[in-house]
Design a protein around this motif. Structure first.
Motif, short mmCIF file in Angstrom:
data_model
loop_
_atom_site.label_atom_id
_atom_site.label_comp_id
_atom_site.label_asym_id
_atom_site.label_seq_id
_atom_site.Cartn_x
_atom_site.Cartn_y
_atom_site.Cartn_z
N THR A 10 0.84 -1.20 0.00
CA THR A 10 0.00 0.00 0.00
C THR A 10 0.87 1.25 0.00
O THR A 10 0.57 2.24 -0.70
CB THR A 10 -0.96 -0.02 1.21
OG1 THR A 10 -1.83 -1.15 1.07
CG2 THR A 10 -1.79 1.25 1.30
N GLN A 65 -7.82 -0.07 -0.72
CA GLN A 65 -7.90 -1.42 -0.19
C GLN A 65 -9.27 -1.72 0.43
O GLN A 65 -9.83 -2.77 0.18
CB GLN A 65 -6.80 -1.60 0.86
CG GLN A 65 -6.62 -3.01 1.33
CD GLN A 65 -5.23 -3.25 1.92
OE1 GLN A 65 -4.51 -2.31 2.23
NE2 GLN A 65 -4.86 -4.49 2.07
N ASP A 76 -5.55 -1.45 -5.06
CA ASP A 76 -5.03 -2.03 -3.82
C ASP A 76 -5.91 -3.20 -3.39
O ASP A 76 -7.01 -3.00 -2.90
CB ASP A 76 -4.96 -0.96 -2.71
CG ASP A 76 -3.99 -1.37 -1.61
OD1 ASP A 76 -3.52 -2.53 -1.62
OD2 ASP A 76 -3.69 -0.52 -0.76
MG LIG Z 1 -2.11 -2.88 1.97
#
Ligand SMILES: [Mg+2]
Ligand SMILES: Nc1ncnc2c1ncn2[C@@H]1O[C@H](COP(=O)(O)OP(=O)(O)OP(=O)(O)O)[C@@H](O)[C@H]1O
Length: 268
Positions: free
Chosen positions: A50, A94, A170
């Motif tokens: 990330t 994410q 992500d």
């Molecule tokens: Mg991550």
């Protein structure tokens, strides 16, 4: 400034380091993503995936090293120019990261309203983006009323609303059942093959990423088809991160045949 994608990678990291109070996390990362390439990032939780995506999006600045994107050194851009730059990058976060108190329409339109695009154009573009992810009927819903897969699709619609040449995904299929994950992969293939998007994609699910190698979106037929056995598929390559450093880089064949036990963990 003009950018020539035939001469320079779309995204490049050179000696990128970043750390926090607990110490350095990324230890000098070098990475290049060519035009229309999809680079898959795998690595254990906490390995820095990330962080890499956020650096590429200009959401974080490195402590050392350079991040160049579309010919600009974004690690050196003043804040105001960074805002312009970010329009060229779609980010599928994410956790989806939708605004829970805003409708689907407001979430998808968010960047356009920020830029004071006129309302008639916003309506048309939001509908187009929602049609792309096959969620036009959810336009007035709140994120809380949607399934996880639908929320992920709204995030994709929000990321592509500015028609960015680069999309950063992500863990786009994390937590989804295989059928829903497949719909997300189809969208990603469409953006790659019909829209020519350059992408960085973080994932724990290497099997999903392998679909990027074996399938392509056929714009004429409007569906996903297998890549011909000897045909040159779109460029998909793999990077494995281990504790903030790249420990493997290569194509599908190289990663499938890797003898490295850390890399092999992602193959099962
Ligand atoms: Mg991550
Ligand atoms: N803003 C921050 N402040 C302090 N530490 C941070 C920050 N952001 C990330 N980290 C740390 O950096 C490391 C890498 O985090 P990152 O989120 O990039 O991991 P990841 O590979 O994306 O993991 P996951 O697979 O769980 O998503 C972690 O140890 C995390 O705690």
């Amino acid at each position: 400034m003009s950018f020539d994608a035939t001469r320079e990678p779309v995204i490049s990291f050179e000696g990128v380091r970043i750390g926090f109070d607990e110490g350095e996390i990324l230890h000098g990362v070098n990475l290049r993503v060519a035009s229309r390439e999809t680079k898959i990032l795998v690595g254990e939780t906490g390995s820095g995936k990330t962080l890499l995506l956020k650096l590429a999006a200009g959401l974080l600045r490195p402590d050392a090293g350079r991040v160049r994107v579309l010919g600009q050194e974004i690690s050196a851009l003043p804040e105001k120019e960074l805002l312009d730059f970010r329009r060229q990058v779609g980010f599928v976060f994410q956790e989806g990261a939708l605004f829970d108190s805003m409708s689907v329409e407001e979430n998808v339109a968010y960047r356009l309203r920020e830029e004071a695009v006129d309302e008639a154009e916003i309506e048309q573009r939001v509908r187009e983006a929602l049609r792309f992810v096959e969620l036009e009927e959810a336009i007035d819903k709140l994120p809380g009323e949607l399934s996880g897969g639908m929320r992920r699709r709204v995030s994709i619609a929000r990321a592509l609303i500015t028609a960015p040449p680069i999309v950063l995904y992500d863990s786009p299929t994390a937590g989804l059942d295989p059928v829903t994950a497949q719909t997300i992969i189809t969208l990603i293939l469409r953006l790659r093959d019909a829209h020519g998007v350059t992408a960085l994609l973080a994932t724990h699910r290497l099997q999903d990423a392998f679909a990027m190698v074996h399938y392509r979106f056929d714009a004429e037929g409007g569906r996903v088809v297998p890549v011909a056995q000897n045909g040159a598929g779109p460029a998909t390559n793999f990077v494995v991160l281990r504790e903030g450093a790249i420990c493997f880089e290569g194509d599908f064949r190289a990663i499938s045949e890797s003898a490295d036990s850390y890399v092999q963990k992602f193959l099962v």
